[in-house]
Write a protein that holds these residues in place. Structure first.
Motif, PDB file in Angstrom:
ATOM      1  N   ARG A 278      87.277 111.869  56.342  1.00  0.00           N
ATOM      2  CA  ARG A 278      87.301 110.619  57.122  1.00  0.00           C
ATOM      3  C   ARG A 278      88.451 110.653  58.129  1.00  0.00           C
ATOM      4  NH1 ARG A 278      85.947 108.228  52.261  1.00  0.00           N
ATOM      5  NH2 ARG A 278      88.045 107.446  51.858  1.00  0.00           N
TER       6      ARG A 278
ATOM      7  N   GLN B 123      87.115 110.116  61.941  1.00  0.00           N
ATOM      8  CA  GLN B 123      87.018 108.734  62.412  1.00  0.00           C
ATOM      9  C   GLN B 123      88.055 108.494  63.508  1.00  0.00           C
ATOM     10  OE1 GLN B 123      86.976 105.910  59.170  1.00  0.00           O
ATOM     11  NE2 GLN B 123      85.108 106.791  58.313  1.00  0.00           N
ATOM     12  N   PRO B 124      87.590 108.073  64.709  1.00  0.00           N
ATOM     13  CA  PRO B 124      88.491 107.973  65.870  1.00  0.00           C
ATOM     14  C   PRO B 124      89.783 107.195  65.626  1.00  0.00           C
ATOM     15  CG  PRO B 124      86.221 107.728  66.579  1.00  0.00           C
ATOM     16  CD  PRO B 124      86.194 107.767  65.068  1.00  0.00           C
ATOM     17  N   HIS B 125      89.723 106.052  64.942  1.00  0.00           N
ATOM     18  CA  HIS B 125      90.959 105.283  64.749  1.00  0.00           C
ATOM     19  C   HIS B 125      91.926 106.017  63.825  1.00  0.00           C
ATOM     20  CE1 HIS B 125      88.703 104.060  61.168  1.00  0.00           C
ATOM     21  NE2 HIS B 125      89.834 103.601  60.649  1.00  0.00           N
ATOM     22  N   LEU B 126      91.412 106.798  62.883  1.00  0.00           N
ATOM     23  CA  LEU B 126      92.287 107.584  62.009  1.00  0.00           C
ATOM     24  C   LEU B 126      92.816 108.821  62.741  1.00  0.00           C
ATOM     25  CD1 LEU B 126      90.308 107.295  58.647  1.00  0.00           C
ATOM     26  CD2 LEU B 126      92.392 106.059  59.320  1.00  0.00           C
TER      27      LEU B 126
ATOM     28  N   GLU C  81      93.424 108.983  65.865  1.00  0.00           N
ATOM     29  CA  GLU C  81      94.483 108.486  66.745  1.00  0.00           C
ATOM     30  C   GLU C  81      95.786 108.288  65.981  1.00  0.00           C
ATOM     31  OE1 GLU C  81      95.521 104.725  69.686  1.00  0.00           O
ATOM     32  OE2 GLU C  81      93.444 105.042  69.072  1.00  0.00           O
ATOM     33  N   ALA C  82      95.696 107.876  64.716  1.00  0.00           N
ATOM     34  CA  ALA C  82      96.896 107.603  63.920  1.00  0.00           C
ATOM     35  C   ALA C  82      97.692 108.876  63.615  1.00  0.00           C
ATOM     36  CB  ALA C  82      96.506 106.890  62.621  1.00  0.00           C
TER      37      ALA C  82
ATOM     38  N   LYS D 182      94.945 109.807  70.880  1.00  0.00           N
ATOM     39  CA  LYS D 182      93.843 108.939  71.288  1.00  0.00           C
ATOM     40  C   LYS D 182      92.641 109.821  71.608  1.00  0.00           C
ATOM     41  CE  LYS D 182      96.442 105.057  72.936  1.00  0.00           C
ATOM     42  NZ  LYS D 182      97.246 104.481  73.961  1.00  0.00           N
ATOM     43  N   ASN D 183      91.429 109.293  71.339  1.00  0.00           N
ATOM     44  CA  ASN D 183      90.250 110.153  71.441  1.00  0.00           C
ATOM     45  C   ASN D 183      88.981 109.330  71.533  1.00  0.00           C
ATOM     46  OD1 ASN D 183      88.825 109.990  68.541  1.00  0.00           O
ATOM     47  ND2 ASN D 183      91.037 109.727  68.329  1.00  0.00           N
ATOM     48  N   ASP D 184      87.881 110.008  71.857  1.00  0.00           N
ATOM     49  CA  ASP D 184      86.539 109.413  71.795  1.00  0.00           C
ATOM     50  C   ASP D 184      85.640 110.367  71.006  1.00  0.00           C
ATOM     51  OD1 ASP D 184      86.691 111.301  73.822  1.00  0.00           O
ATOM     52  OD2 ASP D 184      85.440 110.195  75.225  1.00  0.00           O
TER      53      ASP D 184
ATOM     54  N   GLU E  34      83.282 112.013  68.127  1.00  0.00           N
ATOM     55  CA  GLU E  34      82.152 111.738  67.241  1.00  0.00           C
ATOM     56  C   GLU E  34      81.829 113.048  66.525  1.00  0.00           C
ATOM     57  OE1 GLU E  34      78.645 109.992  69.025  1.00  0.00           O
ATOM     58  OE2 GLU E  34      79.889 108.814  70.388  1.00  0.00           O
TER      59      GLU E  34
ATOM     60  N   GLU F 260      93.777 102.181  51.680  1.00  0.00           N
ATOM     61  CA  GLU F 260      92.644 101.955  52.585  1.00  0.00           C
ATOM     62  C   GLU F 260      92.283 100.490  52.652  1.00  0.00           C
ATOM     63  OE1 GLU F 260      89.367 104.687  52.357  1.00  0.00           O
ATOM     64  OE2 GLU F 260      90.664 106.156  51.395  1.00  0.00           O
TER      65      GLU F 260
END
Length: 143
Positions: free
Chosen positions: A26, A30-33, A35-36, A40-42, A44, A143
């Motif tokens: 995950r 998963q983009p938000h993870l 980024e963490a 930053k990314n898009d 898939e 989580e």
């Protein structure tokens, strides 16, 4: 191109992660993870999907998903274009997850550094240590 210039170098970082492959997967997909712990990314997790990684330093990496084997293998191209072609980087990042008794063995490999790219190679060696330390912090959060 000389023969020695066609040979490439690879950065490999391995970690024992005290979490199951599913949780690690995950964080890798998963983009938000992403980024963490990375940028930053898009992203898939779909083979052929083109995406960008945007660094805080202002650089943009052009990437394409190459392999998706859920909870096992993820790879994507990791390409950086620079106004000075000597700094252009065309590489492939591969994450391999192997379940262990205590969690997951994570192997990150970035292949494709030309011998002349000592600075990029050194930066990747240091950078991936920091990225994977960030990843472990993200995984440790509830989580």
């Amino acid at each position: 191109m000389t023969n020695s210039e066609s040979e490439t170098r690879t950065v490999i970082v391995e970690r024992e992660i005290p979490h199951p492959p599913e949780k690690l997967w995950r964080a890798l997909t998963q983009p938000h993870l992403i980024e963490a712990w990375l940028m930053k990314n898009d992203f898939e997790p779909v083979v052929g999907h083109r995406f960008n990684l945007r660094g805080e330093w202002g650089g943009v990496l052009d990437c394409e998903v190459l392999t998706v084997e859920p909870h096992r293998t993820l790879s994507y191209s990791w390409n950086f274009s620079h106004e000075d072609a000597a700094y252009d980087l065309k590489s492939v990042v591969t994450f391999t997850l192997t379940p262990t008794g205590a969690g997951t063995h994570l192997r990150m490999e970035q292949a494709g550094f030309r011998p002349s790219q000592r600075q990029a190679y050194g930066g990747a060696k240091a950078g991936w240590q920091q990225f994977l330390a960030n990843l472990e912090q993200v995984l440790a959060e509830p989580e």
